[in-house]
Motif scaffolding. Sequence first.
Motif, PDB file in Angstrom:
ATOM      1  N   GLU A  70       0.828  -1.205   0.000  1.00 65.91           N
ATOM      2  CA  GLU A  70       0.000   0.000   0.000  1.00 65.91           C
ATOM      3  C   GLU A  70       0.862   1.254   0.000  1.00 65.91           C
ATOM      4  OE1 GLU A  70      -3.460   1.925  -0.435  1.00 65.91           O
ATOM      5  OE2 GLU A  70      -3.395  -0.247  -0.149  1.00 65.91           O
ATOM      6  N   THR A  73       2.547   1.727  -3.418  1.00 64.57           N
ATOM      7  CA  THR A  73       1.646   2.223  -4.463  1.00 64.57           C
ATOM      8  C   THR A  73       1.197   3.654  -4.168  1.00 64.57           C
ATOM      9  OG1 THR A  73      -0.255   1.164  -3.355  1.00 64.57           O
ATOM     10  CG2 THR A  73       0.847  -0.077  -5.099  1.00 64.57           C
ATOM     11  N   GLN A  74       1.031   3.993  -2.895  1.00 65.18           N
ATOM     12  CA  GLN A  74       0.686   5.372  -2.545  1.00 65.18           C
ATOM     13  C   GLN A  74       1.800   6.334  -2.914  1.00 65.18           C
ATOM     14  OE1 GLN A  74      -0.302   5.230   1.630  1.00 65.18           O
ATOM     15  NE2 GLN A  74      -2.422   4.596   1.255  1.00 65.18           N
ATOM     16  N   ASP A  92      -3.281  -6.684 -10.460  1.00 68.54           N
ATOM     17  CA  ASP A  92      -3.854  -5.957  -9.333  1.00 68.54           C
ATOM     18  C   ASP A  92      -3.667  -4.452  -9.452  1.00 68.54           C
ATOM     19  OD1 ASP A  92      -4.534  -8.377  -8.244  1.00 68.54           O
ATOM     20  OD2 ASP A  92      -2.876  -8.425  -6.797  1.00 68.54           O
ATOM     21  N   THR A  93      -4.719  -3.727  -9.109  1.00 66.28           N
ATOM     22  CA  THR A  93      -4.639  -2.282  -8.933  1.00 66.28           C
ATOM     23  C   THR A  93      -4.827  -1.908  -7.464  1.00 66.28           C
ATOM     24  OG1 THR A  93      -7.000  -2.076  -9.429  1.00 66.28           O
ATOM     25  CG2 THR A  93      -5.454  -1.793 -11.261  1.00 66.28           C
ATOM     26  N   HIS A  94      -5.308  -2.850  -6.683  1.00 71.32           N
ATOM     27  CA  HIS A  94      -5.480  -2.659  -5.243  1.00 71.32           C
ATOM     28  C   HIS A  94      -4.852  -3.846  -4.512  1.00 71.32           C
ATOM     29  CE1 HIS A  94      -8.731  -0.161  -6.976  1.00 71.32           C
ATOM     30  NE2 HIS A  94      -8.453   0.644  -5.958  1.00 71.32           N
ATOM     31  N   VAL A  95      -4.424  -3.595  -3.287  1.00 74.11           N
ATOM     32  CA  VAL A  95      -3.745  -4.621  -2.500  1.00 74.11           C
ATOM     33  C   VAL A  95      -4.743  -5.688  -2.070  1.00 74.11           C
ATOM     34  CG1 VAL A  95      -2.382  -5.085  -0.433  1.00 74.11           C
ATOM     35  CG2 VAL A  95      -2.069  -2.933  -1.684  1.00 74.11           C
ATOM     36  N   ARG A  96      -4.353  -6.924  -2.254  1.00 75.09           N
ATOM     37  CA  ARG A  96      -5.164  -8.051  -1.786  1.00 75.09           C
ATOM     38  C   ARG A  96      -4.844  -8.291  -0.314  1.00 75.09           C
ATOM     39  NH1 ARG A  96      -6.899 -11.620  -6.107  1.00 75.09           N
ATOM     40  NH2 ARG A  96      -6.171 -10.817  -8.116  1.00 75.09           N
ATOM     41  N   ASN A  97      -5.869  -8.311   0.519  1.00 78.65           N
ATOM     42  CA  ASN A  97      -5.673  -8.535   1.949  1.00 78.65           C
ATOM     43  C   ASN A  97      -5.687 -10.032   2.243  1.00 78.65           C
ATOM     44  OD1 ASN A  97      -5.525  -8.506   4.717  1.00 78.65           O
ATOM     45  ND2 ASN A  97      -7.636  -7.812   5.032  1.00 78.65           N
TER      46      ASN A  97
END
Length: 373
Positions: A70, A73-74, A92-97
């Motif tokens: 995170e 990418t931020q 992925d465009t968002h982190v997988r939890n």
Amino acid sequence: MPSLDTNGHNGHANGTNGATPKKCESDSPSSLPPTSSIPQKFLSKPTELGVTLVGFSGGQSRPGTDAGPEVLTQAGLLTQLESDLGYTLHGDTHVRNFNAYQPTVTDRDNALSNSSTIDDPDVRGMKNPRSVSAVTEQISELVYAQARAGRLALTLGGDHSIAIGTVSGIARAIRERADTPNDLALIWVDAHADINTPETSDSGNIHGMPVSFLTGLATSSTSGIFDWLQPHHKISTTKLVYIALRDVDAGEKRILRENNIRAYSMHDIDRHGIGAVMDAALAYIGTNTPIHLSFDVDALDPMWAPSTGTPVRGGLTLREGDFICEAVAETGQCVGFDLVEVNPSLSQSEGGVGDTVRAGVSLVRCGLGDTLL
């Protein structure tokens, strides 16, 4: 140039040196990665990246590595890979939890009771073995899909246990693709060897064991605990090279020596320089072998990357770390890259998290073809 056979971890020639490289395509502009003049030997889609963002900290005892992807990418890493380096991103465009797979603990705060129950009890001393196995199996499938498509697979972690998934997925894809050699080489850049077996590990943390499972030195027949790893997921110890080791357990030293594994410590880097070490490492791998680069930020000295769980003084400078990534990128053989163990919850210094993130961004950019000129 000497072969830098050091510390008894000499390995032996794998027979690929001097072989004619096999390429996916001709050296046309379409076969070049963005912003680079280096033809890619084993990527049919060199302008594309397959991205996997893994939020997971279950392979070790300190929370926070799940937030590593995170903060990277931020900081704009993925945007930079698109806008500055010209890649088209997939995945992925968002982190997988993945922390949802960690064990459930009840009565944790009941100091007078010893009745805490954990859904994922230790097995052979391994902590969280079922959750780490389940997570890495999923990661293996995700990374496999990107590598099978002919893209370079980029994974941001997460603790280093996730490499059980990333390396296994790429190894499987390489074996299935008709346009590449069957074997995958692994360059492991780390302060630690991470080649403990469950029996040699003092901590039981699986982030210290991934290489032993990937090479088959550790196996498991217990249902749900790495029994999904098959021969096509694994690599040979003759295709393994370590760089920047400086905190190696006694049991790991024995494993390295008994298996004649090629390893370059900080002593070797101090004596010969990072350029000579990389020349020797890449000559050992040869020119006709796909390479997976797995980089733990604790390979860097804590002055450059303080926000990590197991920092060890006396490590790489940032330029040395960047050079390792640049040298691998210059081969045109890189098919996978992990960056792991960024932990934004840990820092001994003001600005330490920002320093670590900036170092991580620099390493990834260099590994993907960014150059100084």
